[in-house]
Design a protein around this motif. Structure first.
Motif, mmCIF file in Angstrom:
data_model
loop_
_atom_site.group_PDB
_atom_site.id
_atom_site.type_symbol
_atom_site.label_atom_id
_atom_site.label_comp_id
_atom_site.label_asym_id
_atom_site.label_seq_id
_atom_site.Cartn_x
_atom_site.Cartn_y
_atom_site.Cartn_z
ATOM 1 N N VAL A 9 0.833 -1.205 0.000
ATOM 2 C CA VAL A 9 0.000 0.000 0.000
ATOM 3 C C VAL A 9 0.866 1.253 0.000
ATOM 4 O O VAL A 9 0.712 2.154 -0.832
ATOM 5 N N LEU A 10 1.798 1.324 0.957
ATOM 6 C CA LEU A 10 2.619 2.526 1.100
ATOM 7 C C LEU A 10 3.594 2.693 -0.055
ATOM 8 O O LEU A 10 4.034 3.805 -0.351
ATOM 9 N N GLY A 11 3.930 1.601 -0.725
ATOM 10 C CA GLY A 11 4.868 1.681 -1.834
ATOM 11 C C GLY A 11 4.218 1.656 -3.196
ATOM 12 O O GLY A 11 4.919 1.581 -4.218
ATOM 13 N N SER A 12 2.897 1.719 -3.253
ATOM 14 C CA SER A 12 2.199 1.668 -4.535
ATOM 15 C C SER A 12 2.627 2.828 -5.430
ATOM 16 O O SER A 12 2.661 3.981 -5.012
ATOM 17 N N GLU A 13 2.969 2.506 -6.660
ATOM 18 C CA GLU A 13 3.419 3.520 -7.616
ATOM 19 C C GLU A 13 2.339 3.881 -8.625
ATOM 20 O O GLU A 13 2.616 4.542 -9.626
ATOM 21 N N THR A 14 1.113 3.465 -8.373
ATOM 22 C CA THR A 14 0.017 3.822 -9.272
ATOM 23 C C THR A 14 -0.192 5.326 -9.248
ATOM 24 O O THR A 14 -0.459 5.914 -8.201
ATOM 25 N N GLN A 15 -0.038 5.974 -10.383
ATOM 26 C CA GLN A 15 -0.101 7.424 -10.474
ATOM 27 C C GLN A 15 -1.394 7.926 -11.109
ATOM 28 O O GLN A 15 -1.738 9.097 -10.973
ATOM 29 N N ALA A 16 -2.091 7.071 -11.830
ATOM 30 C CA ALA A 16 -3.270 7.515 -12.566
ATOM 31 C C ALA A 16 -4.459 6.618 -12.254
ATOM 32 O O ALA A 16 -4.333 5.390 -12.192
ATOM 33 N N LEU A 17 -5.613 7.231 -12.055
ATOM 34 C CA LEU A 17 -6.853 6.496 -11.869
ATOM 35 C C LEU A 17 -8.021 7.460 -11.978
ATOM 36 O O LEU A 17 -7.861 8.678 -11.915
#
Length: 419
Positions: free
Chosen positions: A67-75
């Motif tokens: 969770v803390l390292g998620s690199e999802t930038q777009a949604l």
């Protein structure tokens, strides 16, 4: 599948669980529930009607790190927010007015009905639907959908807009505040997405929190693990935070908070989500014709705001606000003014019961009396007056101090030095 491996005190400073933002987030855990932020009915996500998916076993440490390292930038997608905090409507209205009046000294937008900090206090009551779009830290949009009106916040690079359709008024902010040249902060202090709410909870002190993996779920069409986050301290009014985490990318899909009386007080969840990059035009905004636009510079707007850089060394708290304790029993303390001039429109003015409401008439220049308002809503206790809700307890001491937190009355009294 259920995996009850716990993550608690064994998570030392070298693991991703203990965020470097720990000091700042000490106050964020309880305040996020009430402020809010931000972050399933009955702690089972409402959209998890499908059978629980069969997913590989993971430990709590691995899931928190994801969770803390998620690199999802777009949604993009739709978010449903349900709150049942038991906060008196008059207190919310007064808080909005106080926020607008205090915030207004840093710029010209504090009294606008489009001001984000006061407008989003509406998320603390009832059910709300939001439409969101994110494309990295510089492009964000949140639309609050209402029956007869709407409210939008848009950030596009160094330009930010907040627009209230009911009054056709807007706040236009340009530039970046000091230290925000590469801003990754949300558009407001309140959590408006499950990601913001989850990270506020998970970035708290690991030494006061127990985290377990509590099965799987299907949320907004996504396979997800469920994290159960509970306090190891006594004295908190919160019993559990349940977070659904997307199995593919670690993005939190829902956050539900349960109080010690067994009720669900906050439920933030995606009802629809896409991880495709939103169209660039989504973040374009032009004020409608005839809109009343208030111009602000980001540097000015930041002065006096909760995220102001003027902080007490070693506490991470804004000047004038003391942080007492840590983790789930954190208490915020300050001194409440006897009166605030120029309260925002719509806030109780004059007497404590808000007999006259602002506008452009005679009542517009009256002052808000926070101390009288709190006393009118509370009950006498040892050391002062208590305003109690399902989650937040506020103690106004006899000498004018105010202490608040998602804690029980004895914790507040101890923090205030009341025997």
């Amino acid at each position: 599948m259920t995996n009850e491996k716990a993550a608690g005190d064994d998570l030392d400073a070298g693991t991703p669980y203990r965020s470097r933002r720990r000091v700042l987030m000490r106050a964020g855990v309880p305040v996020a529930v009430v402020a809010a932020i931000a972050a399933g009915v009955g702690l089972v996500p409402a959209l998890a009607a499908d059978s629980a998916p069969d997913l590989p076993t993971v430990s709590a440490e691995q899931l928190v790190a994801k969770v803390l390292g998620s690199e999802t930038q777009a949604l993009s997608g739709s978010v449903a927010i349900s709150t049942d905090l038991g906060v008196p409507g008059q207190l919310l209205s007064g808080a909005a007015g106080l926020g607008g009046a205090v915030g207004g000294h840093g710029g010209d937008g504090g009294g606008s009905t489009a001001d984000p900090q006061s407008k989003l206090l509406g998320l603390l009551g009832g059910d709300q639907t939001l439409r969101i779009a994110v494309d990295g830290p510089d492009r964000q949009r949140v639309d609050v959908l209402e029956k007869m009106a709407g409210y939008s916040m848009v950030r596009n690079g160094d330009q930010a807009w907040a627009w209230d359709s009911s009054s056709n008024s807007a706040v236009h902010m340009t530039g970046r505040a000091a230290g925000q040249e590469h801003a990754k902060t949300p558009l407001s202090e309140l959590p408006t997405t499950p990601q913001e709410a989850a990270k506020q909870f998970l970035a708290a002190s690991a030494g006061t929190t127990s985290v377990t993996v509590a099965g799987t779920a299907k949320v907004a069409g996504q396979n997800a693990y469920q994290l159960s986050v509970k306090p190891t301290q006594s004295g908190s009014t919160l019993a559990e935070v349940r977070i659904a985490v997307a199995a593919d990318n670690g993005v939190p899909l829902s956050v539900a908070v349960k109080s010690i009386d067994g009720s669900t007080v906050l439920n933030v969840r995606f009802t629809q989500v896409s991880f495709a990059r939103p169209d660039a035009k989504t973040f374009d905004f032009t004020a409608p014709k005839g809109a009343k636009v208030t111009e602000q510079k980001a540097q000015d707007a930041a002065k006096g705001a909760p995220g102001d850089a003027r902080e007490h060394v070693g506490t991470g708290a804004p000047e004038g606000l003391d942080v007492i304790g840590e983790g789930w029993t954190t208490v915020l303390a300050t001194r409440l003014p006897a009166a605030v001039d120029g309260a925002a429109d719509g806030a109780p003015k004059g007497d404590a019961k808000g007999g006259k409401h602002g506008g452009h008439g005679a009542g517009a220049g009256q002052s808000l009396n926070p101390q009288s308002m709190v006393k009118s809503l509370g009950k006498p206790v040892a050391g002062g007056t208590l305003v109690s809700t399902k989650v937040l307890n506020v103690l106004l001491t006899d000498d004018g101090r105010v202490l608040a937190g998602a804690v029980t009355l004895p914790v507040l009294q101890h923090a205030a030095g009341v025997n």
